[in-house]
Design an enzyme around this catalytic site. Structure first.
Site, mmCIF file in Angstrom:
data_model
loop_
_atom_site.group_PDB
_atom_site.id
_atom_site.type_symbol
_atom_site.label_atom_id
_atom_site.label_comp_id
_atom_site.label_asym_id
_atom_site.label_seq_id
_atom_site.Cartn_x
_atom_site.Cartn_y
_atom_site.Cartn_z
ATOM 1 C CB SER A 1 -0.900 0.022 1.066
ATOM 2 O OG SER A 1 -0.264 0.044 2.418
ATOM 3 N N GLY A 2 2.021 1.228 -0.833
ATOM 4 C CA GLY A 2 2.883 2.524 -0.931
ATOM 5 C C GLY A 2 2.229 3.085 -2.218
ATOM 6 C CE LYS B 1 6.484 -6.211 5.692
ATOM 7 N NZ LYS B 1 7.830 -7.091 5.425
ATOM 8 C CE1 TYR C 1 8.803 7.127 8.681
ATOM 9 C CE2 TYR C 1 7.985 5.175 7.649
ATOM 10 C CZ TYR C 1 7.982 5.815 8.837
ATOM 11 O OH TYR C 1 7.133 5.301 9.915
ATOM 12 N N GLY D 1 12.846 14.338 0.259
ATOM 13 C CA GLY D 1 13.094 15.312 -0.753
ATOM 14 C C GLY D 1 12.168 15.652 -1.775
ATOM 15 C CD GLU E 1 16.172 15.633 -4.042
ATOM 16 O OE1 GLU E 1 16.269 14.577 -4.664
ATOM 17 O OE2 GLU E 1 15.327 15.711 -3.002
ATOM 18 C CG ASP F 1 8.341 -9.495 3.061
ATOM 19 O OD1 ASP F 1 9.491 -9.918 3.565
ATOM 20 O OD2 ASP F 1 7.399 -9.138 3.553
ATOM 21 C CG HIS G 1 20.485 9.125 1.421
ATOM 22 N ND1 HIS G 1 21.188 10.340 2.047
ATOM 23 C CD2 HIS G 1 19.570 9.866 0.883
ATOM 24 C CE1 HIS G 1 20.436 11.346 1.495
ATOM 25 N NE2 HIS G 1 19.576 11.166 0.798
ATOM 26 N NE ARG H 1 20.439 10.157 -2.963
ATOM 27 C CZ ARG H 1 19.148 10.089 -2.833
ATOM 28 N NH1 ARG H 1 18.686 9.101 -2.860
ATOM 29 N NH2 ARG H 1 18.612 11.187 -2.763
ATOM 30 C CG HIS I 1 18.176 5.919 0.672
ATOM 31 N ND1 HIS I 1 17.327 6.489 1.844
ATOM 32 C CD2 HIS I 1 17.695 6.636 -0.359
ATOM 33 C CE1 HIS I 1 16.575 7.382 1.119
ATOM 34 N NE2 HIS I 1 16.899 7.504 -0.278
ATOM 35 N NE ARG J 1 16.408 5.884 -5.763
ATOM 36 C CZ ARG J 1 15.976 6.755 -4.886
ATOM 37 N NH1 ARG J 1 15.160 7.719 -5.412
ATOM 38 N NH2 ARG J 1 16.429 6.960 -3.463
ATOM 39 C CB SER K 1 12.517 5.834 -6.412
ATOM 40 O OG SER K 1 12.598 6.648 -5.240
ATOM 41 C CG LEU K 2 8.760 9.147 -4.218
ATOM 42 C CD1 LEU K 2 8.485 10.418 -3.547
ATOM 43 C CD2 LEU K 2 7.712 8.139 -3.438
#
Ligand code: FAD
Ligand code: SIN
Length: 527
Positions: free
Chosen positions: A12-13, A41, A51, A54, A120, A227, A248, A295, A357, A392, A397-398
């Site tokens: 559920s992200g 879960k 979380y 940026g 960034e 998982d 990170h 990074r 990260h 990355r 990633s979002l």
């Protein structure tokens, strides 16, 4: 009776919820009743997504161009990214970000009403949309409220996916590269009752996030145990690029704390400067882009400075920046530093250390998020689309999750009529197992696993360290498999099984790579 769904989404992200939302809107508009199950879960919002600090990258300003974002992504990925995929993600970004805004996501704006775009590491232009320093929590909030508007979506909180159901469960032998493997849903543990049920689906999506808990220091929350990657691999899915683990550079140095609190890269984008333990700048010795180099470079530079001085951390100095503007942009970071460590950022440097990260690799998927197993999709951090290559680019990633959530949605509605629910899937069989008496074994094996990965499969690797890691892991694997086979399924035992499998994939991939690219740096590969 098994649960039955048209679409089953594990996670559920941002990846799972953006896909679920699209499906629900589509079928609502058509007036077609379907069932979408989302399992998670713990509580629904406990995700990596929540979380994210940026922000989300996308070409938004008239001064910026798709070509620049594409080039930055290719450079960060050390040219191992798939250019076709990079182009898709970058060009589709504005439309997908607009959808997040339409769902009610707030991003910070300037006084003139334009979005306040941040910069960034590795970005040649300002292109990060953000909501203060809590962008992920804002996106997760907006997506969950959008999901709540749709009766077709049922969220199962505190349900833990144990294994995917594939042809193997019909008694057939399936090999990894067989073209006829199929997924029929998942075996899922209700963590309140301890019972494992069949969650059958025409289409299943794995959106289970990252693997951070495999390491001692990580920014990832406790749910990040790999998982989905392990389940798919066990089902003969194919994994890719597993050696590319992103550390990170700047997690807050807080010994004994797991997960580590993040000091966003946007802090350096805002003018924060890295300094070593003596308070001296050092990035000029490593890269002309200084504190805003990609990074992998910054993390290695910090690792090298810490090794040279024997220190446990370096610093970010923000004392020269405008305090009022800083606090407006980074209220969460400022408050955390003050409340937890008594750091006054107006005069104190912030102690930071690299921490695991992000997993750049994962379940190999095509340009629509399809795995090599029919009716099984993987999207988000658990998937490897080819976007990130060897490293990355920050805030990509979002973005990847919403672009691939959309592409998976388009493909899966297309094939809806070609899928059906099976009625011959056997119930979960746990005969001969008992509740383990000594859970201390699980804690101990986990601790050893974290130490192996952190000591031997970290930022700087060597052939000897990797071999040592594999030898030690084999012993843990044997010990744990015995425990697993004798025990009734539980979350800690199954998560540990998944973490051991993911660690195996990371070490194996790292041993196979003979050149140093992006995040993979082996001293024995230096010519
Ligand atoms: P997640 O958001 O992690 O969701 C995973 C879901 O899967 C959870 O609901 C979990 O409960 C569920 N799940 C897992 N296993 C199971 C199971 N066995 N059974 C049932 N459910 C399961 N990226 C950016 O682009 N910009 C940023 O600013 C940024 N900042 C970050 C800051 C931090 C501190 C961290 C940790 C990451 C950051 N990232 C950022 C990375 C980004 O947040 C993640 O890559 C992204 O949110 C992953 O989304 P996801 O939907 O794939 O997985
Ligand atoms: C950060 O805010 O530094 C994290 C950004 C990211 O991981 O993309």
């Amino acid at each position: 009776m098994p649960h039955q769904f048209d679409y089953l989404i594990i996670g559920s992200g941002i990846a799972g919820l953006s896909y679920a939302t699209k499906l629900a809107r589509h079928y609502d508009e058509k007036g077609q009743t379907i069932r979408i199950g989302v399992i998670t879960k713990v509580q629904a919002d406990e995700t990596n997504t929540k979380y994210a600090q940026g922000g989300i990258a996308g070409v938004w300003s008239p001064d910026d161009t798709f070509e620049k974002h594409i080039d930055d992504t290719m450079v960060a990925g050390d040219f191992l990214s798939d250019r076709h995929i990079v182009e898709i993600v970058v060009r589709e970004a504005p439309e997908r970000i607009q959808e997040l805004i339409d769902y009610g996501t707030r991003f910070d704006k300037e006084a003139d009403g334009d979005y306040d775009l941040a910069k960034e590491g590795g970005h040649s232009d300002k292109r990060i949309l953000h909501f203060k320093d809590v962008t992920g929590a804002e996106i997760e909030r907006a997506l969950l409220s959008e999901v709540a508007r749709h009766k077709t979506i049922e969220i199962f909180t505190h349900y833990f996916a144990v294994d995917l159901i594939t042809r193997h469960h019909l008694g057939e032998t399936v090999h990894r590269y067989d073209a006829n493997n199929e997924c029929f849903g998942a075996y899922v543990l209700d963590t309140n009752t301890g019972k494992v049920d069949r969650f059958l689906a025409r289409t299943t999506m794995v959106a289970t996030g990252g693997i951070g808990q495999v390491y001692t220091n990580t920014t990832n929350p406790v749910i990040a145990t790999g998982d989905g990657i392990a389940m798919t691999y066990r089902s003969k899915g194919i994994c890719k690029d597993m050696e590319f683990i992103q550390f990170h550079p700047t997690a807050l140095y807080e010994p004994g704390k797991k997960p580590n609190f993040l000091i966003s890269e946007a802090v350096r984008g805002f003018g924060g400067i890295l300094k070593n333990i003596k308070g001296e700048t050092f990035m000029e010795n490593y890269d002309p882009r200084l504190s805003l180099a990609p990074r992998d470079i910054v993390a290695r530079a910090i690792d090298s400075e810490m090794k040279k001085s024997g220190s446990q951390h370096v610093y970010i100095d923000v004392t020269h920046l405008d305090y009022d503007k800083f606090i407006e942009h980074f209220p969460n970071i400022t408050a955390y530093c003050k409340d937890k460590l008594g750091i006054d950022i107006r005069k104190d440097f912030i102690p930071v250390v690299p921490a695991q990260h992000y997993m750049c690799g994962g379940v190999r998927v095509d340009e629509f998020g399809r795995t090599n197993i029919h009716h099984l999709y993987a999207v988000g951090e658990c998937a490897c689309t080819g976007l990130h290559g060897a490293n990355r680019l920050a805030s990509n990633s979002l973005l990847e999750a919403i672009v691939f959530g959309h592409r998976a949605f388009e493909k899966s509605i297309e094939s809806f009529d070609q899928t059906s629910l099976r009625d011959d899937i056997p119930a979960w069989d746990d005969s001969g197992t008992t509740h383990p008496e000594e859970l201390v074994l699980v804690t101990e094996i986990k601790r050893e696993l974290e130490a192996i990965m952190s000591n031997y499969v970290g930022i700087v690797r060597s052939n000897r360290r990797l071999k040592r890691a594999m030898d030690r892991l084999e012993l843990l694997y044997i010990e744990h498999e015995e425990l697993y086979r004798q025990s009734k399924v539980s979350v800690p035992i199954t998560e540990l099984r998944n973490m051991i499998e993911v660690a195996y994939l990371v070490i194996k991939a790292a041993m196979s790579r003979r050149d140093n690219r992006g995040l993979h740096f082996n001293i024995d590969n230096v010519k």
